[in-house]
Design an enzyme around this catalytic site. Structure first.
Site, PDB file in Angstrom:
ATOM      1  N   ASP A   1       0.874  -1.169   0.000  1.00  0.00           N
ATOM      2  CA  ASP A   1       0.000   0.000   0.000  1.00  0.00           C
ATOM      3  C   ASP A   1       0.912   1.219   0.000  1.00  0.00           C
ATOM      4  O   ASP A   1       1.635   1.456   0.968  1.00  0.00           O
ATOM      5  CB  ASP A   1      -0.879  -0.017   1.254  1.00  0.00           C
ATOM      6  N   VAL A   2       0.908   1.995  -1.078  1.00  0.00           N
ATOM      7  CA  VAL A   2       1.885   3.081  -1.204  1.00  0.00           C
ATOM      8  C   VAL A   2       1.683   4.182  -0.176  1.00  0.00           C
ATOM      9  O   VAL A   2       2.570   5.014   0.031  1.00  0.00           O
ATOM     10  CB  VAL A   2       1.897   3.680  -2.618  1.00  0.00           C
TER      11      VAL A   2
ATOM     12  N   TYR B   1     -10.019  14.519  -5.767  1.00  0.00           N
ATOM     13  CA  TYR B   1      -9.082  13.892  -6.701  1.00  0.00           C
ATOM     14  C   TYR B   1      -8.206  14.952  -7.371  1.00  0.00           C
ATOM     15  O   TYR B   1      -6.974  14.813  -7.429  1.00  0.00           O
ATOM     16  CB  TYR B   1      -9.867  13.106  -7.752  1.00  0.00           C
TER      17      TYR B   1
ATOM     18  N   LYS C   1      -4.106  15.382  -7.061  1.00  0.00           N
ATOM     19  CA  LYS C   1      -3.265  15.362  -8.252  1.00  0.00           C
ATOM     20  C   LYS C   1      -2.588  16.721  -8.470  1.00  0.00           C
ATOM     21  O   LYS C   1      -1.446  16.788  -8.946  1.00  0.00           O
ATOM     22  CB  LYS C   1      -4.089  14.973  -9.469  1.00  0.00           C
TER      23      LYS C   1
ATOM     24  N   THR D   1      -8.997   2.742 -19.264  1.00  0.00           N
ATOM     25  CA  THR D   1      -8.538   1.712 -18.327  1.00  0.00           C
ATOM     26  C   THR D   1      -9.720   1.260 -17.471  1.00  0.00           C
ATOM     27  O   THR D   1     -10.769   1.916 -17.454  1.00  0.00           O
ATOM     28  CB  THR D   1      -7.434   2.244 -17.393  1.00  0.00           C
TER      29      THR D   1
END
Length: 232
Positions: free
Chosen positions: A50-51, A141, A145, A176
């Site tokens: 898990d980053v 989000y 980012k 994706t």
């Protein structure tokens, strides 16, 4: 240990990350992955990580280094996407979004910078077109980012003197599994607003990442927009 240069890709099991693994492998890298699912078949070595967990990232990077050798390229593509109006975004959702995207980049950068300095390597972060143009129902989000853009530019300035190049790609909506079949980004009405009239492909993003890693030796702190013309 590999006799080839080593690349580390986060989120390499699917989508953009998987395309990056393929592109860097084709360029002669031995690729290791950190992925939450722990499965990236195209990579030579994958660690379930898990980053957002700094200690787990450090351990995972050490495992990749022990298995393949010193890391010469890093691509941070691990992440997730969700839409919600700002009034519906709770504290936990804000924190998770920032921990995974911004925190994940910080954790990976800190764990790999000693290698990148020794190899005079390159780090490429994956941000988003929404970090530049924004979008309704994308506040947390886009904020996470957007923070990546600031970190990339600042880190690039800090480590360029050590021979490390730090850059970023900012994809638009990409074809994706991250985008559900009923996603508004797949709707004909949205696609008709794009100059190319279609989604970006993972392979197109990966080609830009490959360029920044392998060929753009003059590029430091840059953001490459890969978005079918969503931001011009």
């Amino acid at each position: 240990m590999s006799d080839r240069p080593v690349a580390l890709v986060t989120g390499g099991a699917s989508g953009i990350g998987a395309a990056v693994v393929d592109a860097l492998t084709a360029r002669g890298f031995a690729v290791g992955c950190l992925d939450l699912r722990g499965s990236a078949p195209a990579a030579e070595h994958t660690v379930a990580v898990d980053v957002s967990d700094a200690a787990a990232v450090a351990d995972g990077v050490a495992e990749v280094r022990d298995a393949l050798g010193p890391i010469a390229a890093v691509v941070t593509s691990a992440g997730y996407y969700e839409m919600a109006p700002v009034s519906d975004i709770g504290v936990d959702a804000w924190r998770r979004m920032l921990r995974v995207h911004l925190g994940g980049l910080v954790n990976v950068a800190r764990a790999t910078l000693p290698d990148l300095t020794a190899t005079r390597g390159a780090l490429v972060a994956v941000a988003s077109e929404l970090a530049i143009g924004g979008g309704g129902d994308d506040v947390h989000y886009a904020a996470a980012k957007g923070a990546i853009l600031g970190l990339v530019r600042s880190l690039a300035a800090e480590v360029a003197g050590d021979g490390v190049r730090v850059n970023c790609v900012a994809p638009g909506p990409t074809d994706t599994p991250l985008l559900a079949a009923d996603s508004p980004w797949r709707a004909t009405d949205y696609l008709s607003t794009l100059p190319l009239r279609r989604l970006t492909t993972p392979q197109e993003v990966a080609r830009c990442v490959e360029y920044l890693v392998c060929d753009a030796t003059f590029s430091v702190g840059d953001v490459v927009n890969v978005n079918s013309g969503a931001v011009i």
